[in-house]
Design a protein around this motif. Sequence first.
Motif, PDB file in Angstrom:
ATOM      1  N   LEU A  95      26.314  -2.004  68.442  1.00  0.00           N
ATOM      2  CA  LEU A  95      26.692  -2.785  67.273  1.00  0.00           C
ATOM      3  C   LEU A  95      25.936  -4.099  67.308  1.00  0.00           C
ATOM      4  CD1 LEU A  95      30.589  -2.437  67.524  1.00  0.00           C
ATOM      5  CD2 LEU A  95      29.008  -0.976  66.241  1.00  0.00           C
ATOM      6  N   ARG A  96      25.473  -4.547  66.155  1.00  0.00           N
ATOM      7  CA  ARG A  96      24.854  -5.859  66.084  1.00  0.00           C
ATOM      8  C   ARG A  96      25.978  -6.857  65.775  1.00  0.00           C
ATOM      9  NH1 ARG A  96      19.238  -6.317  64.150  1.00  0.00           N
ATOM     10  NH2 ARG A  96      19.846  -4.619  62.766  1.00  0.00           N
ATOM     11  N   ILE A  97      26.246  -7.726  66.732  1.00  0.00           N
ATOM     12  CA  ILE A  97      27.321  -8.719  66.620  1.00  0.00           C
ATOM     13  C   ILE A  97      26.698 -10.086  66.792  1.00  0.00           C
ATOM     14  CG2 ILE A  97      29.482  -9.561  67.619  1.00  0.00           C
ATOM     15  CD1 ILE A  97      29.919  -6.656  68.684  1.00  0.00           C
ATOM     16  N   GLY A  98      26.852 -10.949  65.796  1.00  0.00           N
ATOM     17  CA  GLY A  98      26.273 -12.288  65.880  1.00  0.00           C
ATOM     18  C   GLY A  98      24.766 -12.258  66.077  1.00  0.00           C
ATOM     19  N   GLY A  99      24.106 -11.254  65.501  1.00  0.00           N
ATOM     20  CA  GLY A  99      22.655 -11.159  65.598  1.00  0.00           C
ATOM     21  C   GLY A  99      22.133 -10.512  66.872  1.00  0.00           C
ATOM     22  N   ARG A 100      23.032 -10.110  67.793  1.00  0.00           N
ATOM     23  CA  ARG A 100      22.606  -9.490  69.050  1.00  0.00           C
ATOM     24  C   ARG A 100      23.207  -8.101  69.184  1.00  0.00           C
ATOM     25  NH1 ARG A 100      23.806 -12.741  74.108  1.00  0.00           N
ATOM     26  NH2 ARG A 100      22.359 -11.194  74.934  1.00  0.00           N
ATOM     27  N   TRP A 101      22.431  -7.188  69.748  1.00  0.00           N
ATOM     28  CA  TRP A 101      22.920  -5.833  69.985  1.00  0.00           C
ATOM     29  C   TRP A 101      23.855  -5.824  71.187  1.00  0.00           C
ATOM     30  CZ3 TRP A 101      22.599  -2.422  66.342  1.00  0.00           C
ATOM     31  CH2 TRP A 101      21.533  -2.428  65.458  1.00  0.00           C
ATOM     32  N   ARG A 102      25.012  -5.164  71.026  1.00  0.00           N
ATOM     33  CA  ARG A 102      26.004  -4.987  72.094  1.00  0.00           C
ATOM     34  C   ARG A 102      26.356  -3.505  72.184  1.00  0.00           C
ATOM     35  NH1 ARG A 102      26.774  -9.908  74.726  1.00  0.00           N
ATOM     36  NH2 ARG A 102      26.590 -11.535  73.175  1.00  0.00           N
ATOM     37  N   ILE A 103      26.521  -3.008  73.401  1.00  0.00           N
ATOM     38  CA  ILE A 103      26.869  -1.598  73.571  1.00  0.00           C
ATOM     39  C   ILE A 103      28.362  -1.406  73.338  1.00  0.00           C
ATOM     40  CG2 ILE A 103      27.094  -1.755  76.101  1.00  0.00           C
ATOM     41  CD1 ILE A 103      25.788   1.125  76.092  1.00  0.00           C
ATOM     42  N   ALA A 104      28.706  -0.437  72.468  1.00  0.00           N
ATOM     43  CA  ALA A 104      30.096  -0.162  72.120  1.00  0.00           C
ATOM     44  C   ALA A 104      30.576   1.159  72.705  1.00  0.00           C
ATOM     45  CB  ALA A 104      30.266  -0.126  70.599  1.00  0.00           C
ATOM     46  N   GLN A 105      29.633   2.043  73.040  1.00  0.00           N
ATOM     47  CA  GLN A 105      29.989   3.370  73.561  1.00  0.00           C
ATOM     48  C   GLN A 105      28.811   3.919  74.358  1.00  0.00           C
ATOM     49  OE1 GLN A 105      28.222   6.307  72.263  1.00  0.00           O
ATOM     50  NE2 GLN A 105      29.291   7.563  73.732  1.00  0.00           N
ATOM     51  N   HIS A 106      29.139   4.598  75.455  1.00  0.00           N
ATOM     52  CA  HIS A 106      28.121   5.317  76.221  1.00  0.00           C
ATOM     53  C   HIS A 106      28.786   6.543  76.824  1.00  0.00           C
ATOM     54  CE1 HIS A 106      24.566   6.019  78.662  1.00  0.00           C
ATOM     55  NE2 HIS A 106      25.371   6.219  79.692  1.00  0.00           N
ATOM     56  N   GLN A 107      28.053   7.649  76.820  1.00  0.00           N
ATOM     57  CA  GLN A 107      28.581   8.902  77.365  1.00  0.00           C
ATOM     58  C   GLN A 107      27.465   9.617  78.096  1.00  0.00           C
ATOM     59  OE1 GLN A 107      27.715  12.221  76.004  1.00  0.00           O
ATOM     60  NE2 GLN A 107      28.923  13.119  77.622  1.00  0.00           N
ATOM     61  N   GLN A 108      27.799  10.216  79.236  1.00  0.00           N
ATOM     62  CA  GLN A 108      26.837  11.005  80.005  1.00  0.00           C
ATOM     63  C   GLN A 108      27.400  12.383  80.280  1.00  0.00           C
ATOM     64  OE1 GLN A 108      25.623   9.080  83.650  1.00  0.00           O
ATOM     65  NE2 GLN A 108      25.164   7.156  82.619  1.00  0.00           N
ATOM     66  N   THR A 109      26.581  13.393  80.026  1.00  0.00           N
ATOM     67  CA  THR A 109      26.918  14.759  80.393  1.00  0.00           C
ATOM     68  C   THR A 109      25.925  15.182  81.477  1.00  0.00           C
ATOM     69  OG1 THR A 109      27.653  15.236  78.146  1.00  0.00           O
ATOM     70  CG2 THR A 109      27.141  17.137  79.555  1.00  0.00           C
ATOM     71  N   PRO A 110      26.385  15.252  82.738  1.00  0.00           N
ATOM     72  CA  PRO A 110      25.478  15.634  83.825  1.00  0.00           C
ATOM     73  C   PRO A 110      24.907  17.039  83.614  1.00  0.00           C
ATOM     74  CG  PRO A 110      27.522  14.721  84.695  1.00  0.00           C
ATOM     75  CD  PRO A 110      27.730  14.943  83.225  1.00  0.00           C
ATOM     76  N   LEU A 111      23.645  17.184  83.985  1.00  0.00           N
ATOM     77  CA  LEU A 111      22.977  18.482  83.911  1.00  0.00           C
ATOM     78  C   LEU A 111      22.784  19.017  85.327  1.00  0.00           C
ATOM     79  CD1 LEU A 111      20.258  17.510  81.298  1.00  0.00           C
ATOM     80  CD2 LEU A 111      22.347  18.835  80.876  1.00  0.00           C
ATOM     81  N   ALA A 112      22.891  20.301  85.469  1.00  0.00           N
ATOM     82  CA  ALA A 112      22.740  20.912  86.809  1.00  0.00           C
ATOM     83  C   ALA A 112      21.292  20.899  87.227  1.00  0.00           C
ATOM     84  CB  ALA A 112      23.274  22.326  86.796  1.00  0.00           C
TER      85      ALA A 112
END
Length: 112
Positions: A95-112
């Motif tokens: 999300l761009r908040i106050g002119g700066r990008w901030r991370i709101a969500q991250h997800q990882q699906t491990p691969l074998a």
Amino acid sequence: MDDLWTIEHRLWLDGAEAYGELLAPRCVMAFGPMGILEDRAIVESLRGVPRWTTVEMAGQVLAQPTPDIAVLAYRAQARRDGAEPYAALCTSTYLRIGGRWRIAQHQQTPLA
């Protein structure tokens, strides 16, 4: 939008300090072995954990549904000193908040 990929790379390599600086309010992250983490629990979970020494991102996709929302998707190949390589499919929402990008969500699906 190169700065978003730079931020994403930084979050893999720089650790708790980077997350503390770049988290959006009410950020949520999902990691296979760690489960679902929110807000400051994300930063605390990274303290004292060995950092990734390298990360390569392939198949990079960036979607920007509005000027202030961006979604990254990619395949990560990461390494830590003395550990087996780690591969995962990842998504991050910014999300761009106050002119700066901030991370709101991250997800990882491990691969074998």
